[in-house]
Design an enzyme around this catalytic site. Structure first.
Site, PDB file in Angstrom:
ATOM      1  N   ASP A 172       0.811  -1.216   0.000  1.00 52.49           N
ATOM      2  CA  ASP A 172       0.000   0.000   0.000  1.00 52.49           C
ATOM      3  C   ASP A 172       0.845   1.267   0.000  1.00 52.49           C
ATOM      4  O   ASP A 172       2.064   1.222   0.184  1.00 52.49           O
ATOM      5  CB  ASP A 172      -0.971   0.008   1.207  1.00 52.49           C
ATOM      6  CG  ASP A 172      -0.334  -0.545   2.484  1.00 52.49           C
ATOM      7  OD1 ASP A 172       0.905  -0.520   2.585  1.00 52.49           O
ATOM      8  OD2 ASP A 172      -1.064  -1.008   3.364  1.00 52.49           O
ATOM      9  N   ASP A 226      -7.818  -2.312  14.194  1.00 55.87           N
ATOM     10  CA  ASP A 226      -9.214  -2.554  13.809  1.00 55.87           C
ATOM     11  C   ASP A 226      -9.363  -3.780  12.897  1.00 55.87           C
ATOM     12  O   ASP A 226     -10.416  -3.998  12.310  1.00 55.87           O
ATOM     13  CB  ASP A 226      -9.810  -1.312  13.119  1.00 55.87           C
ATOM     14  CG  ASP A 226      -9.129  -0.992  11.782  1.00 55.87           C
ATOM     15  OD1 ASP A 226      -8.131  -1.661  11.423  1.00 55.87           O
ATOM     16  OD2 ASP A 226      -9.609  -0.080  11.081  1.00 55.87           O
ATOM     17  N   HIS A 277      -7.602  -4.419  10.124  1.00 56.10           N
ATOM     18  CA  HIS A 277      -7.287  -4.279   8.691  1.00 56.10           C
ATOM     19  C   HIS A 277      -6.004  -5.027   8.345  1.00 56.10           C
ATOM     20  O   HIS A 277      -5.109  -5.178   9.172  1.00 56.10           O
ATOM     21  CB  HIS A 277      -7.206  -2.800   8.261  1.00 56.10           C
ATOM     22  CG  HIS A 277      -6.042  -2.013   8.778  1.00 56.10           C
ATOM     23  ND1 HIS A 277      -6.171  -0.762   9.342  1.00 56.10           N
ATOM     24  CD2 HIS A 277      -4.711  -2.270   8.804  1.00 56.10           C
ATOM     25  CE1 HIS A 277      -4.984  -0.294   9.672  1.00 56.10           C
ATOM     26  NE2 HIS A 277      -4.073  -1.194   9.370  1.00 56.10           N
ATOM     27  N   GLU A 292      -9.961  -1.955   5.216  1.00 53.20           N
ATOM     28  CA  GLU A 292     -10.655  -1.665   6.461  1.00 53.20           C
ATOM     29  C   GLU A 292     -11.931  -2.513   6.540  1.00 53.20           C
ATOM     30  O   GLU A 292     -12.323  -3.126   5.543  1.00 53.20           O
ATOM     31  CB  GLU A 292     -11.000  -0.166   6.510  1.00 53.20           C
ATOM     32  CG  GLU A 292      -9.790   0.771   6.422  1.00 53.20           C
ATOM     33  CD  GLU A 292      -8.996   0.886   7.733  1.00 53.20           C
ATOM     34  OE1 GLU A 292      -9.094  -0.020   8.584  1.00 53.20           O
ATOM     35  OE2 GLU A 292      -8.266   1.879   7.897  1.00 53.20           O
TER      36      GLU A 292
HETATM   37  C1  F6R Z   1       1.360  -1.445   6.070  1.00 54.71           C
HETATM   38  C2  F6R Z   1       0.069  -2.099   6.211  1.00 54.71           C
HETATM   39  C3  F6R Z   1      -0.744  -1.966   7.448  1.00 54.71           C
HETATM   40  C4  F6R Z   1       0.062  -2.269   8.712  1.00 54.71           C
HETATM   41  C5  F6R Z   1      -0.799  -2.170   9.948  1.00 54.71           C
HETATM   42  C6  F6R Z   1       0.003  -2.376  11.218  1.00 54.71           C
HETATM   43  O1  F6R Z   1       1.921  -1.701   4.803  1.00 54.71           O
HETATM   44  O2  F6R Z   1      -0.334  -2.730   5.286  1.00 54.71           O
HETATM   45  O3  F6R Z   1      -1.826  -2.857   7.370  1.00 54.71           O
HETATM   46  O4  F6R Z   1       0.606  -3.554   8.610  1.00 54.71           O
HETATM   47  O5  F6R Z   1      -1.433  -0.913   9.993  1.00 54.71           O
HETATM   48  O6  F6R Z   1       0.939  -1.341  11.353  1.00 54.71           O
HETATM   49  P1  F6R Z   1       2.082  -1.413  12.459  1.00 54.71           P
HETATM   50  O7  F6R Z   1       2.962  -2.545  12.116  1.00 54.71           O
HETATM   51  O8  F6R Z   1       2.796  -0.098  12.356  1.00 54.71           O
HETATM   52  O9  F6R Z   1       1.389  -1.599  13.766  1.00 54.71           O
END
Ligand code: F6R
Length: 242
Positions: free
Chosen positions: A66, A134, A136, A141
Site C-alpha cells: 500500500d 481494527d 485491517h 478496512e
Molecule cells: C502497512 C500495512 C498496514 C500495517 C498495519 C500495522 O503496509 O499494510 O496494514 O501492517 O497498519 O501497522 P504497524 O505494524 O505499524 O502496527
C-alpha cells in the site's frame, strides 16, 4: 492456520528465516512486503543475512501492499521512502524490481494494473502482513469486499489515529490510501502475519475466533491454505481457545 507464539525478537527471526529459505529455494522469488513498525525487525534480520552473504536479493522482485494518497515517494512518511530506508537501500536488490504503489500523479492507473503486474511476475511467493488494531490487513478496512483487487481506500478514524504517531500532527495523516485488495493478498502462495503488543490483541482474537466476514477483513486469512500467524504473548492474550 498455524499460530506461532514468541517474543518479538524470536518471531522476527523466524519470519526472516522463512524469507531466507524462500530465496534459497527460488532466487528469483516474488516477495510481498509490508510497512509499519511490525516488520522492521524482520527487515533488519534480512539486511544482516545479506551483509553476511547468506542471501542475495539480486534476482528478487518485490511488491508492497500500500501507499498513502497524496505523498510522493520522497516524503519521509511515504511507504516508498520507508521501504528504501528500512530494506532496499541496504541490500543488493535492483530497485527497478521493487514495486510500491504510487500515491501521487497517475496513481489510479498504476493501481489498476498492479494485480496484472504481480501476475506477470509469476505471483507472490511469500507475503508478509501486519495487522491494524481494527483488523485491517494492508489498508483493507472493515467492510472491504473479500473479492477486492488493488483499489483506493478511505482510512478509518482509528487507523488515522494509530498512524498519527509517525506524523507531527494528526491533521497531516493522509485520509486515503491505495492498497492491494483482499483477493490480491489471498492470491499469494504463502502468507505470514506478525503482530505484537496488547493493542493488537482484539484484532488477533477476531482473526482467529470471530466469524469469517467482511466486517472483519483479516478473518479471510482463515480461508488461505498456507498462512502462519506469528504473535507475542500480549497480542495473543485475548484468544480464548488456546
Ligand atoms: C502497512 C500495512 C498496514 C500495517 C498495519 C500495522 O503496509 O499494510 O496494514 O501492517 O497498519 O501497522 P504497524 O505494524 O505499524 O502496527
Amino acid at each position: 492456520m498455524k499460530v506461532i507464539i514468541g517474543d518479538h525478537e524470536e518471531i522476527s527471526r523466524l519470519i526472516a528465516d522463512e524469507f531466507i529459505q524462500q530465496i534459497h529455494q527460488k532466487p528469483n522469488s516474488v516477495l510481498g512486503l509490508a510497512t509499519g513498525t511490525s516488520p522492521l525487525e524482520v527487515y533488519a534480520n534480512l539486511i544482516k543475512a545479506n551483509k553476511e552473504k547468506r542471501i542475495s536479493f539480486k534476482d528478487v522482485t518485490t511488491f508492497n501492499l500500500d501507499e498513502y494518497i497524496g505523498l510522493d515517494g520522497s516524503h519521509n512518511q511515504s511507504y516508498r521512502y520507508f521501504m528504501n530506508a528500512s530494506l532496499f537501500d541496504h541490500v543488493d536488490i535492483d530497485k527497478n524490481n521493487t514495486h510500491v504503489l504510487k500515491g501521487v500523479g497517475d496513481y489510479r492507473a498504476y493501481a489498476n494494473q498492479y494485480d496484472e503486474e504481480i501476475a506477470r511476475s509469476g505471483g507472490i511467493d511469500l507475503q508478509i502482513l501486519g495487522i491494524g488494531s481494527d483488523g485491517h490487513i494492508a489498508f483493507n478496512e472493515p467492510d472491504t469486499p473479500f473479492d477486492s483487487l488493488t483499489h483506493i481506500a478511505d482510512l478509518t478514524e482509528s487507523t488515522i489515529r494509530d498512524n498519527s504517531r509517525l506524523f507531527k500532527d494528526i491533521s497531516e495523516v493522509p485520509t486515503k490510501a491505495v492498497t492491494m485488495g483482499l483477493k490480491s493478498i489471498m492470491n499469494a502462495r504463502k502468507i505470514v502475519l506478525i503482530a505484537c503488543g496488547e493493542n493488537k490483541a482484539p484484532a488477533i482474537k477476531d482473526l482467529l475466533e470471530a466469524p469469517i466476514s467482511e466486517k472483519n477483513p483479516c478473518s479471510i486469512l482463515r480461508n488461505h491454505s498456507d498462512c502462519t500467524i506469528y504473535v507475542d504473548s500480549d497480542a495473543y492474550s485475548k484468544v480464548t481457545n488456546k
